[in-house]
Design an enzyme around this catalytic site. Sequence first.
Site, PDB file in Angstrom:
ATOM      1  N   ASN A  70      45.747  49.137  49.959  1.00 49.08           N
ATOM      2  CA  ASN A  70      45.178  47.804  49.757  1.00 49.08           C
ATOM      3  C   ASN A  70      45.394  47.451  48.287  1.00 49.08           C
ATOM      4  O   ASN A  70      44.676  47.950  47.420  1.00 49.08           O
ATOM      5  CB  ASN A  70      43.676  47.830  50.110  1.00 49.08           C
ATOM      6  N   TRP A  71      46.408  46.618  48.054  1.00 43.81           N
ATOM      7  CA  TRP A  71      46.755  46.306  46.661  1.00 43.81           C
ATOM      8  C   TRP A  71      45.768  45.339  46.007  1.00 43.81           C
ATOM      9  O   TRP A  71      45.840  45.105  44.799  1.00 43.81           O
ATOM     10  CB  TRP A  71      48.174  45.705  46.596  1.00 43.81           C
ATOM     11  N   LYS A  72      44.911  44.763  46.802  1.00 38.84           N
ATOM     12  CA  LYS A  72      43.931  43.774  46.287  1.00 38.84           C
ATOM     13  C   LYS A  72      44.661  42.682  45.492  1.00 38.84           C
ATOM     14  O   LYS A  72      45.787  42.330  45.836  1.00 38.84           O
ATOM     15  CB  LYS A  72      42.848  44.469  45.462  1.00 38.84           C
ATOM     16  N   HIS A 110      36.634  43.386  54.538  1.00 35.84           N
ATOM     17  CA  HIS A 110      36.547  44.316  53.412  1.00 35.84           C
ATOM     18  C   HIS A 110      35.239  44.049  52.667  1.00 35.84           C
ATOM     19  O   HIS A 110      34.791  42.906  52.577  1.00 35.84           O
ATOM     20  CB  HIS A 110      37.750  44.126  52.482  1.00 35.84           C
ATOM     21  N   GLU A 147      34.582  43.790  49.658  1.00 30.38           N
ATOM     22  CA  GLU A 147      34.683  42.793  48.584  1.00 30.38           C
ATOM     23  C   GLU A 147      34.617  41.382  49.168  1.00 30.38           C
ATOM     24  O   GLU A 147      34.066  40.471  48.572  1.00 30.38           O
ATOM     25  CB  GLU A 147      35.974  43.012  47.779  1.00 30.38           C
ATOM     26  N   GLU A 190      34.312  52.407  55.206  1.00 30.27           N
ATOM     27  CA  GLU A 190      34.385  52.345  53.751  1.00 30.27           C
ATOM     28  C   GLU A 190      32.976  52.231  53.165  1.00 30.27           C
ATOM     29  O   GLU A 190      32.440  51.109  53.068  1.00 30.27           O
ATOM     30  CB  GLU A 190      35.217  51.133  53.324  1.00 30.27           C
ATOM     31  N   GLY A 215      36.255  52.024  44.662  1.00 31.27           N
ATOM     32  CA  GLY A 215      36.603  51.721  43.275  1.00 31.27           C
ATOM     33  C   GLY A 215      35.666  52.369  42.265  1.00 31.27           C
ATOM     34  O   GLY A 215      35.683  52.031  41.087  1.00 31.27           O
ATOM     35  N   SER A 258      37.880  55.632  47.170  1.00 33.93           N
ATOM     36  CA  SER A 258      38.332  56.553  46.122  1.00 33.93           C
ATOM     37  C   SER A 258      39.168  57.720  46.651  1.00 33.93           C
ATOM     38  O   SER A 258      39.020  58.857  46.174  1.00 33.93           O
ATOM     39  CB  SER A 258      37.141  57.055  45.294  1.00 33.93           C
ATOM     40  N   GLY A 278      42.710  51.984  47.896  1.00 30.76           N
ATOM     41  CA  GLY A 278      42.752  50.874  46.946  1.00 30.76           C
ATOM     42  C   GLY A 278      43.481  51.265  45.684  1.00 30.76           C
ATOM     43  O   GLY A 278      44.715  51.271  45.631  1.00 30.76           O
ATOM     44  N   GLY A 279      42.733  51.626  44.656  1.00 35.08           N
ATOM     45  CA  GLY A 279      43.304  51.906  43.336  1.00 35.08           C
ATOM     46  C   GLY A 279      44.520  52.818  43.348  1.00 35.08           C
ATOM     47  O   GLY A 279      45.522  52.538  42.681  1.00 35.08           O
TER      48      GLY A 279
HETATM   49  C1  PEP Z   1      39.492  49.720  49.152  1.00 29.64           C
HETATM   50  O1  PEP Z   1      39.469  48.766  48.402  1.00 29.64           O
HETATM   51  O2  PEP Z   1      39.633  49.551  50.376  1.00 29.64           O
HETATM   52  C2  PEP Z   1      39.339  51.044  48.570  1.00 29.64           C
HETATM   53  C3  PEP Z   1      39.142  52.057  49.375  1.00 29.64           C
HETATM   54  O3  PEP Z   1      39.422  51.123  47.203  1.00 29.64           O
HETATM   55  P1  PEP Z   1      39.490  52.476  46.316  1.00 29.64           P
HETATM   56  O4  PEP Z   1      40.447  53.401  46.989  1.00 29.64           O
HETATM   57  O5  PEP Z   1      39.938  52.013  44.969  1.00 29.64           O
HETATM   58  O6  PEP Z   1      38.094  53.038  46.304  1.00 29.64           O
END
Ligand code: PEP
Length: 248
Positions: A9-11, A94, A96, A166, A172, A212, A233-234
């Site tokens: 997920n590049w956001k 999501h 966010e 999640e 994050g 994470s 994500g990250g």
């Molecule tokens: C996400 O945004 O779906 C996510 C899991 O982010 P991260 O891996 O950065 O925690």
Amino acid sequence: MRNPLIAGNWKMNLSCQQGTDLVTSINAAMQETEVEVAVCCSSILLGCIGKAVENTGIKLGAQNMHWEEAGAFTGEISADMLLEAKVDYVIVGHSERRHIFGETDEMVNKKVVKALSKKITPIMCIGETLDEREAEETFSVLKRQLEEGIKGISPEEAKTMVIAYEPVWAIGTGKTATPEQANEAIGYIRSELEKLYGNPVSEEIRILYGGSVKPDNATEIMNCEEIDGALVGGASLKADDFIGIIQF
Ligand code: PEP
């Protein structure tokens, strides 16, 4: 046997060139992984990244979609627009989107229904906040988000969708749920799916963990019995990290 999926997920990150370079690096590592791999980029990058993933095994995903067919919804993107961009997946609900943009379970449900009706696979995200976990409400929150999110979905459609557990406190933050916590929550989600759809259907639905995930924790997460992959994500923004995860 459920085929594991690892989706990045590049956001709201990366340019067309940066995304293309990342896809090129991921593609070079695809022979050494058995899992299905997807990258979910921002809407404006779908054309560019769609070209980059052509003739690779990498699937394309969007991060959001509106539930209406078309019309006066300034700033939104429709399922047909995603189909035109040859999208396979769309992330829906999501945390966010829920917490920053006020997306409700009802809105998530409308998006899931629409995506499935257009044969775009929704990756529906559910998960508790830290306060909810500390108040021992994790299972009741997951049950509500799951039941509301998949309202009206037939067993045939349900089989094709993807759910991502999640925990909001792990996104994050660098805090990962322990493999036991993730496995337990995902096992619970599957048991609720079994109550709703019966066993053969619940056994087919892929349920990912997100929060994470990094190369150094990917193996223990991916080895959990209930976990069918990861939403990343990250760590999906850096080639080395994401490749380390898909090659767990
Ligand atoms: C996400 O945004 O779906 C996510 C899991 O982010 P991260 O891996 O950065 O925690």
